[in-house]
Design an enzyme around this catalytic site. Structure first.
Site, short mmCIF file in Angstrom:
data_model
loop_
_atom_site.label_atom_id
_atom_site.label_comp_id
_atom_site.label_asym_id
_atom_site.label_seq_id
_atom_site.Cartn_x
_atom_site.Cartn_y
_atom_site.Cartn_z
N ASP A 17 0.75 -1.15 -0.13
CA ASP A 17 -0.12 0.00 0.00
C ASP A 17 0.70 1.23 -0.14
O ASP A 17 2.02 1.40 0.23
CB ASP A 17 -1.04 0.00 1.29
CG ASP A 17 -2.21 0.80 1.44
OD1 ASP A 17 -2.28 1.64 -0.10
OD2 ASP A 17 -2.56 1.20 2.47
N GLU A 27 2.62 4.96 -3.90
CA GLU A 27 2.59 6.03 -5.05
C GLU A 27 4.05 6.52 -5.10
O GLU A 27 4.46 7.12 -6.53
CB GLU A 27 1.47 6.99 -5.05
CG GLU A 27 0.28 6.41 -5.16
CD GLU A 27 -0.04 5.39 -3.70
OE1 GLU A 27 0.17 5.45 -2.77
OE2 GLU A 27 -0.99 4.45 -4.25
N ASP A 52 -8.97 3.31 -3.14
CA ASP A 52 -9.94 3.46 -2.19
C ASP A 52 -11.20 4.09 -3.06
O ASP A 52 -11.32 5.18 -3.41
CB ASP A 52 -9.49 4.82 -1.36
CG ASP A 52 -8.31 4.29 -0.63
OD1 ASP A 52 -8.14 2.85 -0.48
OD2 ASP A 52 -7.68 5.09 0.18
O1 MIG Z 1 -4.09 6.16 4.64
O2 MIG Z 1 -4.08 1.03 5.50
O3 MIG Z 1 -6.12 2.21 0.10
O4 MIG Z 1 -6.95 -0.17 1.27
O5 MIG Z 1 -7.12 0.17 4.35
C1 MIG Z 1 -4.86 5.01 4.16
C2 MIG Z 1 -5.12 1.83 5.62
C3 MIG Z 1 -3.89 3.73 4.05
C4 MIG Z 1 -5.10 3.06 1.89
C5 MIG Z 1 -5.61 1.56 1.40
C6 MIG Z 1 -6.55 0.99 2.10
C7 MIG Z 1 -6.09 0.66 3.59
C8 MIG Z 1 -5.62 1.94 4.22
N1 MIG Z 1 -4.57 2.59 3.36
#
Ligand code: MIG
Length: 816
Positions: free
Chosen positions: A410, A413, A485
């Site tokens: 996650d 980016e 998201d």
């Molecule tokens: O700032 O880990 O897209 O699936 O549950 C949010 C918490 C960070 C973004 C991800 C989402 C995940 C969430 N993350």
């Protein structure tokens, strides 16, 4: 007055005072050099354009600017060595013409402009005559003429309609948790698109990782263009003319997905976050009690100790190995989130090691960059450095040892609070030293690669399961993708279906959305519809935001629980079909979830936006999910052929729209005439028990058809050494005789003994004999599930024939 005009004229002639802020364009070809399949054009002002034919249907165009020596981007490629391509060259005063057996490239000499045609001379792609190729300071751009009917697809994970004509897109990986159907850019950058001109398809892959832009006829009818802030103008032109061939060639270049572990095709349950350990167990147990099949449960950021990646929270998860063992006993695998930000903390092993071993990105003056994310101030690993990827890869060892099987990448980016990761930050870039401007779009790609390579190194005979949010062209070699998201709305359900098609034709087959929506709470009806549509998405995972209401299959009342159970069960029944499609993706790059134009490229209707949320799963299964709450009828376009409604056994003629009943518990799906659809009896999780019966649904037609079914052990990498089985089925209907042939195309994997059951749809009760290898099969009761024999359902008009799946060849003859 006169004097003033004269001065202006002089200025104009000398170019003094002329603005610098404008484009210059590639000029005249002064001379050229050719060696084998490559032709280099030397143009005015020391600009060079290199044209390399890599295959008969793919050529690479690369501009070299004087004094600009940036190396060509190489991370995306799976293949860099190409055989030479037979190429003929003709020269006239005004042109050079290069020909392969499939393509003609006409190079106009003054100014230098390219036109690609097929071997019959039909123009496929042409530089804009006025502009062609240009640059403005560091920026490079290419302009192409556009025809009124030209359509564009692909660009990976993008919002908007399936057809991207008339819009402009930016590639700059961005965490936008509030994105909607007009937002751009979002998480992924895949600078590859497919143009369909007069029903002929070609692809363009723009090999540049800087911030880039694609104007696909936005605000003009003259041209489309692609450009990048800096880096090289380096693009690949790929000729189809079939869409499928474009993607096959594109994935020959950028790679294809390895076979996934079979369990990753099962249902997956997630939320932000399940904790503590007891809560995780309770969720898993509830699935088993309710007999709702599932394979994976996820741990989101709360499992970590203060969001320190590769640690466990001591109170919430005091005994990860013990918990995971219990979950394994219940048939669950565990996947955990992995964030790139490493907490600034002098006592934390990962931070200490990273600093000591120089793994974190730095400002140009050598100071380590610190950005804020979940752990607070954090360092960021430099995944463009081989040693750093290896170090990071080794960190997975502890997680693997306690039994974690899946890795959810996650925030790559990379995302930082306050939005912008500074552009001046430097990366190793495998020794080339490049700034964030070039490396930003590659960060997620390289993080996922580090993860995949690390896990593979430590478990060489297991298939890693990696999923990522951000990525770049070629990521399909090591990771699956979810679309980030989304929101619990009908618009997002629909947009997700389009995004998955876009990703699929951009070379990334293993994709899914957060089922039910991440932000907000779906209505019970919306949740049910989402689950239905997701039965056929390659990656099938429910997920929701921190603090939101429960989002498990049983959270929306009894009725929706029943519906969810029914469709998740259906998912497990069709796993053999989906798994076989992964083999196809692995072999050819074909997506699993396909836009209709993949198979019906010449049908104008399939490009109509009204049908862009219908899709095909493989060649023969058309799925048209209801995406609007309160809708109980579904209007569907059926392409050419005949289509069997799998809910009602009604046969529809294609090339028309139909309206079918679609109450809340029904997903409209159709098997094409001649279609062969393998399935199995549902299990609670992959590996619960062996497949005891291979079921094959058949919708016979007078055209002989065939299908190849793939199997392997679903877990190891033995398939790469040929340990798999292919069973070819062919069906021929002649007069009153139906012949079904089974033939093992390859037999190097041995499943357990099992029955083979054909369900022949839309047929009358057979009057004559049903014979297998000259012996007649007897009539049995439908309840005789293990016996060899046959039975007929006169209401549904379905004939079932079953017998042991033995030997490499079996021929079944049915006389009606
Ligand atoms: O700032 O880990 O897209 O699936 O549950 C949010 C918490 C960070 C973004 C991800 C989402 C995940 C969430 N993350």
């Amino acid at each position: 007055m006169k004097k003033y005009t004269l001065v202006s004229l002089i200025i104009l002639l000398n170019g003094i005072g002329e603005s610098m802020a404008k484009y210059s364009f590639l000029g005249r070809v002064e001379r050229f050099e050719r060696s084998n399949s490559t032709c280099t054009l030397f143009c005015d002002g020391n600009y060079q354009l290199r044209i390399a034919f890599l295959t008969v249907n793919m050529l690479r165009v690369t501009l070299t600017r004087p004094g600009y020596n940036e190396p060509l981007l190489d991370y995306p490629f799976a293949r860099t060595e190409w055989d030479s391509v037979p190429l003929s060259l003709q020269e006239t005063d005004s042109q050079l013409i290069l020909k392969t057996s499939e393509l003609h490239l006409t190079i106009q000499k003054s100014p230098c402009r390219l036109t690609v045609s097929d071997r019959h001379g039909n123009v496929l792609n042409q530089d804009d005559p006025g502009m062609g190729i240009g640059w403005d300071a560091d920026e490079v751009r290419c302009w192409k003429t556009i025809t009124p009917d030209e359509k564009f697809f692909g660009l990976g994970e993008k919002t908007g309609g399936l057809n991207k004509r008339g819009s402009e897109w930016v590639m700059w990986n961005t965490d936008n948790p509030h994105h909607d159907n007009n937002s751009d850019p979002i998480y992924q950058s895949i600078p590859f698109f497919i143009g369909v001109r007069n029903y002929q398809a070609y692809g363009i892959y723009f090999n540049n990782s800087y911030r880039s832009k694609f104007n696909l006829g936005a605000g003009n009818q003259r041209y489309y263009s692609f450009s990048a802030d800096a880096g090289n103008l380096d693009y690949f032109f790929i000729y189809g003319p079939q869409v499928s061939r474009v993607v096959e060639t594109y994935t020959e270049l950028t790679g294809r997905t390895p076979m996934p572990p079979m369990w990753t095709l099962g249902y997956q349950q997630c939320r932000w976050s399940y904790y503590p350990d007891k809560e995780v167990l309770r969720i898993a147990q509830t699935f088993r009690e309710k007999q709702i099949p599932a394979d994976v449960i996820y741990l989101d950021i709360h499992y970590m100790d203060g969001y320190r990646v590769f640690t466990w929270h001591p109170e919430r998860f005091p005994d990860p190995a013990g918990l995971i063992k219990k979950l394994h006993e219940l048939g669950f695998k565990v996947a955990v989130i992995i964030d790139p930000g490493v907490k600034v903390d002098p006592l934390y092993r990962v931070a200490k090691e990273g600093l000591q071993q120089n793994h974190f990105v730095k400002y140009p003056d050598g100071e380590t960059y610190i950005g804020e994310v979940w752990p607070g101030p954090s360092y960021f690993p430099d995944f463009s450095r081989e040693e750093t990827r290896a170090w990071w890869g080794n960190l997975f060892d502890d997680l693997l040892k306690v039994g974690v099987k899946g890795f959810w990448n996650d925030m790559n980016e990379p995302a930082v609070w306050g939005k912008a990761f500074p552009e001046e930050v430097l990366f190793d870039d495998e020794g080339r030293i490049s700034s964030q401007k070039k490396m930003h779009n590659l960060y997620g790609f390289l993080m996922a690669k580090a993860c995949y390579d690390g896990v593979k190194k430590q478990r060489p005979n297991e298939r890693p399961f990696v999923i990522t949010r951000a990525g770049f062209a070629g990521e399909q070699r090591f990771t699956s993708v979810w679309t980030g998201d989304n929101q619990a709305t009908e618009e997002h359900l629909e947009m997700g279906i389009r995004m998955l098609q876009g990703l699929g034709i951009s070379g990334v087959p293993f994709v899914g959305t957060d089922v039910g929506g991440f932000g907000g709470t779906p209505s019970p009806e919306l949740f049910a519809r989402w689950v239905e549509s997701a039965v056929f998405t390659p990656f099938f995972r429910t997920h929701t935001h921190y603090g939101s209401s429960d989002q498990e299959p049983w959270s929306f009342g009894e009725n929706v629980e029943e519906i969810s159970k029914k469709f998740i069960t259906l998912r497990y029944e069709i796993l053999p079909y989906l798994y076989s499609l992964f083999w196809e993706a692995h072999q050819t790059g074909a997506p699993i979830l396909r836009p209709m134009f993949w198979h019906y490229q010449n049908d104008p209707q399939v490009y109509d936006g009204a049908w862009q949320e219908q899709f095909l799963i493989g060649e023969n299964l058309l799925v048209a999910p209801v995406t609007r709450v309160g809708q109980n009828l579904k209007k569907i376009y059926l392409p050419a052929g005949q289509w069997l409604d799998l809910n009602t056994e009604i046969v529809y003629d294609g090339s028309q729209t139909v309206i079918v009943d679609a109450p809340l518990d029904r997903l409209p799906m159709f098997l094409k005439s001649g279609g062969i659809l393998p399935s199995q009896e549902a299990v609670q999780f992959v590996g619960e028990k062996a497949m005891m019966k291979l079921i094959v649904d058949i919708f016979p037609t007078t055209q002989p058809t065939s299908y190849s079914f793939y199997e392997d052990d679903g877990a190891s990498v033995e398939y790469t050494a040929g340990q798999y089985r292919l069973t070819d089925f062919s069906i021929t209907l002649k007069g009153n005789e139906l012949l079904i042939k089974k033939n093992r195309g390859r037999d190097a994997y041995q499943p357990v003994d099992r029955a083979l059951q054909f369900r022949v749809h839309t047929v009358a009760e057979p009057k004559g004999a049903i014979t297998l290898a000259r012996a007649s099969l007897t009539k049995i009761k439908p309840s005789d599930i293990v016996a060899a024999g046959h039975f007929y359902d006169s209401e549904k008009r379905v004939l079932t024939v079953q017998f042991p799946d033995e030997g490499s060849e079996q021929n079944l003859t049915i006389k009606f």
